[in-house]
Motif scaffolding. Structure first.
Motif, short mmCIF file in Angstrom:
data_model
loop_
_atom_site.label_atom_id
_atom_site.label_comp_id
_atom_site.label_asym_id
_atom_site.label_seq_id
_atom_site.Cartn_x
_atom_site.Cartn_y
_atom_site.Cartn_z
N CYS A 126 0.86 -1.18 0.00
CA CYS A 126 0.00 0.00 0.00
C CYS A 126 0.89 1.23 0.00
O CYS A 126 2.04 1.18 0.45
N GLU A 183 0.19 3.97 1.74
CA GLU A 183 0.20 4.44 3.14
C GLU A 183 -0.54 3.42 3.97
O GLU A 183 -1.35 2.67 3.43
N LEU A 184 -0.30 3.46 5.26
CA LEU A 184 -0.98 2.49 6.12
C LEU A 184 -2.19 3.14 6.80
O LEU A 184 -2.05 4.16 7.49
N CYS A 185 -3.35 2.58 6.61
CA CYS A 185 -4.54 3.03 7.34
C CYS A 185 -4.45 2.37 8.73
O CYS A 185 -4.16 1.17 8.82
N TYR A 196 -6.56 1.34 10.84
CA TYR A 196 -7.50 0.27 11.20
C TYR A 196 -7.18 -1.02 10.46
O TYR A 196 -7.80 -2.05 10.70
N CYS A 197 -6.21 -0.98 9.56
CA CYS A 197 -5.99 -2.07 8.62
C CYS A 197 -5.77 -3.42 9.32
O CYS A 197 -5.00 -3.53 10.26
N CYS A 235 -5.28 -6.14 7.13
CA CYS A 235 -4.83 -6.98 6.01
C CYS A 235 -3.35 -7.27 6.10
O CYS A 235 -2.63 -6.62 6.84
N THR A 261 -0.29 -6.47 4.55
CA THR A 261 0.23 -5.49 3.61
C THR A 261 1.42 -4.76 4.21
O THR A 261 1.66 -4.84 5.42
N GLY A 314 -5.85 -7.29 -1.62
CA GLY A 314 -4.60 -6.78 -1.03
C GLY A 314 -4.77 -6.42 0.41
O GLY A 314 -5.68 -6.89 1.08
N GLY A 315 -3.92 -5.50 0.84
CA GLY A 315 -3.13 -4.53 0.10
C GLY A 315 -3.93 -3.71 -0.91
O GLY A 315 -5.13 -3.64 -0.87
N THR A 316 -3.20 -3.14 -1.81
CA THR A 316 -3.79 -2.33 -2.87
C THR A 316 -3.38 -2.90 -4.22
O THR A 316 -2.28 -2.61 -4.71
N ASP A 332 -8.50 1.12 -4.18
CA ASP A 332 -8.35 2.24 -3.25
C ASP A 332 -8.57 3.51 -4.07
O ASP A 332 -7.71 3.90 -4.87
N ARG A 350 -8.23 6.46 -3.55
CA ARG A 350 -7.28 7.57 -3.34
C ARG A 350 -6.11 7.49 -4.29
O ARG A 350 -5.45 8.49 -4.56
N ARG A 368 -6.95 7.88 6.86
CA ARG A 368 -7.42 7.54 5.52
C ARG A 368 -8.32 8.69 5.06
O ARG A 368 -9.52 8.71 5.32
S1 SF4 Z 1 -4.91 -2.77 2.75
FE1 SF4 Z 1 -6.52 -1.25 2.59
S2 SF4 Z 1 -6.94 -0.71 4.72
FE2 SF4 Z 1 -4.96 -1.73 4.70
S3 SF4 Z 1 -3.47 -0.07 4.55
FE3 SF4 Z 1 -3.90 -0.78 2.49
S4 SF4 Z 1 -5.53 0.59 1.74
FE4 SF4 Z 1 -5.46 0.80 3.97
#
Ligand code: SF4
Length: 455
Positions: A62, A64-66, A68-69, A71, A73, A113-115, A148, A150, A185
């Protein structure tokens, strides 16, 4: 609120235990290292050549890191790591196809993902065309990608559409500025609407939106406002997930202000408020956390009792084999589950030295298959006929005497009803269906890992 007679606050608190999401059975914490690359190679070779398979491709990067993630990634700022990963995916596709009994039909492809769209348009096309030569992708195959909004560009949308994309899931979570700032995010409604427009213009018909409740500073009011905005985009499907706060597994989640996290009761209220708004707009509820337009294939499958559940959640996919590619990807084959190396370093090392990157899994026993069938029907239909399903799997419902006792205990709390061997979860308790599934989970007691909250 629509708690129903069984959903007292005391019951909510008691049921707010950690239970699996049941996207597989046995669940991933019970996978064992005795399932190796050799096991996987043998299982691939045994697949029925005339049956279609599904493919899942995981992109563990990704921008950037959200916070709440949940996943698997990692943040990467340079394309070098992504480009190297694309090479690995190609190599893994080559390794897997070497073991298959022929050029197999594909009915579903899912990029997650990830993205996934951190991969450049050219590289996305490259992998898609590699898949197209390795497999016979059916003309009516569902090809889906998680997006994503963004970071995706119009060039990505065009490349994906040229590769047959016909379903896109846009990550939204919440449009409230304070919530977005807290979870790191930032994503405006306009930005999301623009991407939805690009997709529609490119002919991508299926549009899913992912929303979340239970995030810091969310309230029922803010969740409803996000739902209203999301509905303006006219999605075919909406996923509404509860935020899973598991900072012992996902350390970055510890950066969220815990005191701003809604408690169990507030989470129920947010979920119910959002659900009511979505249902009011004419959608039907699918399982515990999805919604679809009434004429959507997912809604039609649910009506016919043919909805399924896999690692992506609810699915219309009927293929009996799901082949996973990429770091940490899980495959589901008729013989059992396999999981790839959880770190990209270990994954790359395996595929680049010509080895299938599987490091663990689970071979299914007859008992696993039966219990998996019970859990899947409960998760998808909220009802299961124990005698019918036991017969289908060559077993007898008498094997479930202790589970029936446990079901009766839950029935006294109003969580479930039992009429002979028919177990049903009433509408007001459906959010707690995982607690009913847990009764049939033979592995739960020995679980080494903690799971997320039931609600
Ligand atoms: S996988 Fe989704 S929620 Fe997790 S950091 Fe990447 S964009 Fe954000």
């Amino acid at each position: 609120m629509r708690h129903g007679p069984g959903m007292t606050l005391e019951l909510i608190a008691r049921c707010d235990q950690r239970v699996p999401r049941y996207t597989s059975y046995p669940t991933a914490p019970h996978f064992k290292p005795d399932i190796t690359a050799e096991t996987y190679a043998a299982w691939l070779a045994e697949l029925a050549p005339d049956q279609p398979v599904s493919l899942y491709l995981h992109v563990p990067f990704c921008a950037e890191l959200c916070l709440y993630c949940g996943c698997n990634t990692a943040v990467t700022r340079s394309y070098k790591a992504v480009a190297a990963y694309v090479d690995c995916l190609e190599r893994e596709i080559e390794l897997v196809t070497k073991h298959l009994p022929g050029r197999m039909d594909v009915s579903h492809i899912h990029w997650g993902g990830g993205t996934p769209t951190i991969v450049s348009p050219e590289d996305l096309e490259r992998i898609s065309s590699r898949l197209g030569s390795a497999f016979a992708i059916r003309p009516d195959a569902e090809i889906a990608v998680e997006i994503d909004p963004r970071t995706i560009t119009l060039a990505h949308v065009e490349a994906l559409a040229a590769s047959g994309l016909n379903r896109a899931s846009l990550g939204v979570q919440d449009f409230d500025p304070r919530v977005q700032e807290t979870i790191k995010r930032i994503q405006s409604f306009e930005q999301t609407a623009q991407v939805a427009g690009w997709l529609r213009q490119a002919g991508v018909k299926g549009l899913n939106l992912d929303l979340m409740y239970g995030l810091p500073f969310q309230t029922s009011g803010s969740v409803i406002r996000s739902v209203d905005l999301a509905l303006r985009l006219g999605p075919d499907r909406i996923a509404l997930f509860g935020y899973a706060h598991v900072p012992w597994m996902k350390r970055h989640q510890a950066l969220l202000p815990e005191e701003a996290l809604p408690g169990a009761v507030a989470r129920v209220e947010q979920r119910e408020a959002a659900s009511a708004a979505i249902l009011e707009a004419g959608y039907v509820q699918i399982g515990i956390d999805h919604f679809a337009k009434p004429d959507d294939p997912m809604a039609l499958r649910q009506k016919d009792g043919r909805l399924h559940r896999n690692f992506q959640g609810y699915t219309t996919d009927e293929a009996t084999a799901l082949i996973g590619f990429g770091t940490s990807a899980i495959g589901s084959l008729p013989q059992g589950y396999v999981q790839n190396a959880p770190t990209t370093v270990a994954y790359r090392e395996a595929v680049m030295s010509g080895r299938l990157p599987v490091i663990r899994g689970a071979a299914l026993t007859d008992d696993d298959r039966l219990r998996r069938g019970i859990i899947e029907r409960l998760m998808c239909d909220f009802e299961v006929e124990l005698d019918e399903i036991a017969r289908e799997f060559g077993s007898s419902p008498t094997a479930f005497a202790s589970e029936i006792e446990a079901v009766d205990a839950l029935a006294r709390d109003g969580l479930v009803t039992r009429d002979g061997l028919t177990i049903a979860v009433p509408e007001e308790s459906r959010a707690l269906v995982r607690n009913v599934c847990a009764v049939f989970d033979r592995y739960l007691e020995s679980g080494a890992q903690r799971h997320s909250r039931a609600l």
